[in-house]
Design an enzyme around this catalytic site. Structure first.
Site, PDB file in Angstrom:
ATOM      1  CE  LYS A 174      26.996  63.830  17.797  1.00  0.00           C
ATOM      2  NZ  LYS A 174      27.460  62.822  18.772  1.00  0.00           N
ATOM      3  CD  GLU A 213      28.643  58.328  19.106  1.00  0.00           C
ATOM      4  OE1 GLU A 213      28.611  59.577  19.123  1.00  0.00           O
ATOM      5  OE2 GLU A 213      29.065  57.663  18.143  1.00  0.00           O
ATOM      6  N   GLY A 262      36.943  65.865  14.952  1.00  0.00           N
ATOM      7  CA  GLY A 262      36.774  64.425  14.827  1.00  0.00           C
ATOM      8  C   GLY A 262      37.584  63.898  13.667  1.00  0.00           C
ATOM      9  N   GLY A 299      34.609  64.627   8.889  1.00  0.00           N
ATOM     10  CA  GLY A 299      34.778  66.043   8.548  1.00  0.00           C
ATOM     11  C   GLY A 299      34.423  66.316   7.093  1.00  0.00           C
ATOM     12  CD  GLU A 327      41.071  72.603  14.764  1.00  0.00           C
ATOM     13  OE1 GLU A 327      42.097  71.908  14.657  1.00  0.00           O
ATOM     14  OE2 GLU A 327      41.055  73.818  14.552  1.00  0.00           O
ATOM     15  CB  CYS A 358      44.225  65.349  16.858  1.00  0.00           C
ATOM     16  SG  CYS A 358      44.360  66.688  18.040  1.00  0.00           S
ATOM     17  CD  GLU A 396      44.150  60.401  13.471  1.00  0.00           C
ATOM     18  OE1 GLU A 396      43.028  60.112  13.028  1.00  0.00           O
ATOM     19  OE2 GLU A 396      44.393  61.465  14.085  1.00  0.00           O
TER      20      GLU A 396
END
Ligand code: NAD
Length: 506
Positions: free
Chosen positions: A189, A192, A242, A247, A264, A298, A398
């Protein structure tokens, strides 16, 4: 100084809207619903994709389960699996241009970087093909004359692969070829927001001769598509890239069936710069680490920790270099920094910067949205924030935008403590001409990757992943293959040398 270099809208015509369907058991399927992706840079619809539901997921998982259990892929000789992966690599290279174009339009990243991402991904497929033929276990020949044992590595089974929007094709290629090399079957997947290159890969997999059902693609949102891919009992492993928040959700959901989870996740990656470093190279790398992929990365080098003796001059140098970085139309090959992925994300970046200002930090460059002539305002100014203290949110969270936080230190121990005072542990860097300083830092810092006198270099051979809340498990390199392998011990008796356990009466 001029604050920045802007590239206005180019004359390049946009392609027709791309249509994406699910690919389940070798068949392309329209969804019951569809969603449009509006280009972050050009604000027009660039792709229209099926939106999956639970029924699509169940069909894809069932197809992957059947394909795994009947051995159409898992029991092929590794040489045959490698041949398909090598063909895929060739076909990716033959399709760099159309894939890079739609990746740019869906994500907002510059076309030159999208080309690099797609072409570079071909090498990941080639490396995984080479690894397929190295799968090996152990044998134990010293257990006594009547015993022999082997430890086999087998494919783990059906793997759900869930990917983000920031490097859609690269991240898919960090996972899928390694899972296929191991002999797994997969349900994929994509985000989107950036589904097209994943759907294009489906077309490539058909051309390369991958048997139907070995890879299945379901398009749509995290809920319900990703959630069911995580919960379903017929899935043996989930590999996810993601946000840390999602996660954690995935980890919780997957625990109900105790499936393996590889994650990750995010990062708040520090670079420590000592006065004896090659400061010109360090400044260039800091600018690259801050603005590459609009900072939506990331591995963004989003906080630098400067020795007090050089802090002022080094910051001035980074501010000055920032003016030479080209922001603007991602379709123009001259552009280095493109658009922000969504208006909501742009607002989140700005909120982080304004909160830092309110907390007492100084915004010495940028700090606000940016309008590119002919395109609109879904861009963000190159931004540098100084006077940041470790307790401020901008030092810890982040931001995922073109925003650099500057902190200072006096001793190596203090620098390492600042680096490690974080929930994340993805990557870290040190700049010094003293090998002892670099090695001491590399040994003490909590990060999955440590760069010394460079930033963000990566190779298919060199494994990648995060410590602490940046993830679990590793991708690429030999460890990237191992993640998709299960271990089975086979213990064998030679001859009838063991007496019976049950004592017979009489
Ligand atoms: P995200 O977590 O919002 O979404 C990632 C994927 O998860 C998407 O496909 C999304 O549809 C899906 N998803 C959302 N909710 C879900 C759920 N409940 N169950 C299952 N799937 C679900 O992340 P994003 O915004 O697409 O990507 C940005 C994040 O990814 C950043 O935090 C970044 O640091 C991280 N990232 C990490 C790495 C790495 O290698 N460590 C690489 C790239 C990006």
């Amino acid at each position: 100084m001029t604050e920045m270099t802007l590239i206005p809208r180019s004359r390049t015509a946009l392609p027709d809207v791309r249509i994406n369907r699910h690919w389940i058991d070798g068949v392309w399927l329209d969804g019951d619903a569809q969603s449009d992706r509006i280009s972050p840079s050009h604000r027009v619809v660039v792709s229209r994709s099926a939106l999956g539901g639970e029924a699509d997921d169940v069909a894809a998982i069932t197809a992957a389960r059947r394909a795994f259990d009947d051995g159409r892929w898992s029991r092929l000789p590794a040489k045959a699996r490698a041949a398909v992966l090598l063909k895929v690599a060739d076909l990716i290279e033959a399709n760099v241009e159309p894939m890079a174009l739609i990746e740019t339009l869906e994500s907002g990243k510059p076309i030159t970087q999208a080309r690099g991402e797609v072409a570079g991904a071909a090498d990941l497929w080639r490396y995984a093909a080479a690894l397929a033929r190295t799968i090996e276990g152990d044998s134990f020949n010293g257990l006594g004359p009547d015993m022999l044992a082997t430890v086999l590595k087998e494919p783990i089974g059906v793997v759900s692969i869930i990917t983000p929007w920031n490097f859609p094709f690269w991240i898919l290629s960090q996972k899928l070829p390694f899972a296929l090399a191991a002999g797994c079957t997969c349900v994929v997947k994509p985000s989107e927001m950036t589904p097209s290159t994943t759907a294009m890969l489906g077309e490539i997999l058909i051309e390369a001769g991958l048997p139907a059902g070995v890879v299945n693609i379901v398009l749509g949102h995290g809920q319900p598509v990703g959630a069911m891919m995580t919960a379903h009992r017929d899935v043996d492993m989930v590999t996810f890239t993601g946000s840390t928040a999602v996660g954690k959700l995935i980890s919780r959901t997957a625990s109900d069936t105790l499936k393996k989870v590889a994650l990750e996740l995010g990062g708040k990656n520090p670079q420590v710069i000592f006065p004896d470093a090659d400061l010109d190279s360090a400044a260039d790398a800091v600018v690259f680490g801050t603005y590459f992929n609009v900072g939506q990365c990331c591995n963004a080098g989003s906080r630098i920790i400067l020795h007090e003796d050089i802090a002022e001059a080094f910051t001035a140098k980074v501010v000055e270099l920032s003016a030479h970085v080209t922001f603007g139309d991602p379709m123009d090959p001259a552009t280095q920094v493109g658009a922000i992925v969504t208006p909501d994300h742009g607002a989140k970046i700005d909120a982080c910067v304004q909160a830092a200002r309110a907390a007492g930090a100084r915004v010495v460059l940028g700090g606000g949205p940016l309008t590119v002539p002919g395109l609109g305002a879904q861009f963000y100014r190159p931004t540098i924030v100084t006077g940041v203290t470790p307790d401020m949110a901008i030092a810890r969270d982040e931001v995922f935008g073109p925003v650099l936080s500057v902190l200072t230190f006096r001793t190596l121990d203090e620098a390492v403590a600042l680096c490690n005072d974080a929930d994340y542990g993805l990557s870290a860097g040190v700049w010094s001409e003293n090998i002892h300083t670099c090695l001491a830092f590399a040994r003490q810092v909590q990060a999955g990757t440590v760069w010394t006198n460079t930033w963000m270099d990566g190779f298919p051979e060199v494994t990648f992943g995060g410590m602490k809340q940046s993830g679990q498990g590793r991708e690429i390199g030999r460890n990237g293959l191992e993640e998709f392998l299960e271990i089975k011990s086979v213990v064998m008796r030679i001859g009838r040398t063991r007496g019976n356990w049950v004592r017979q009466p009489g």
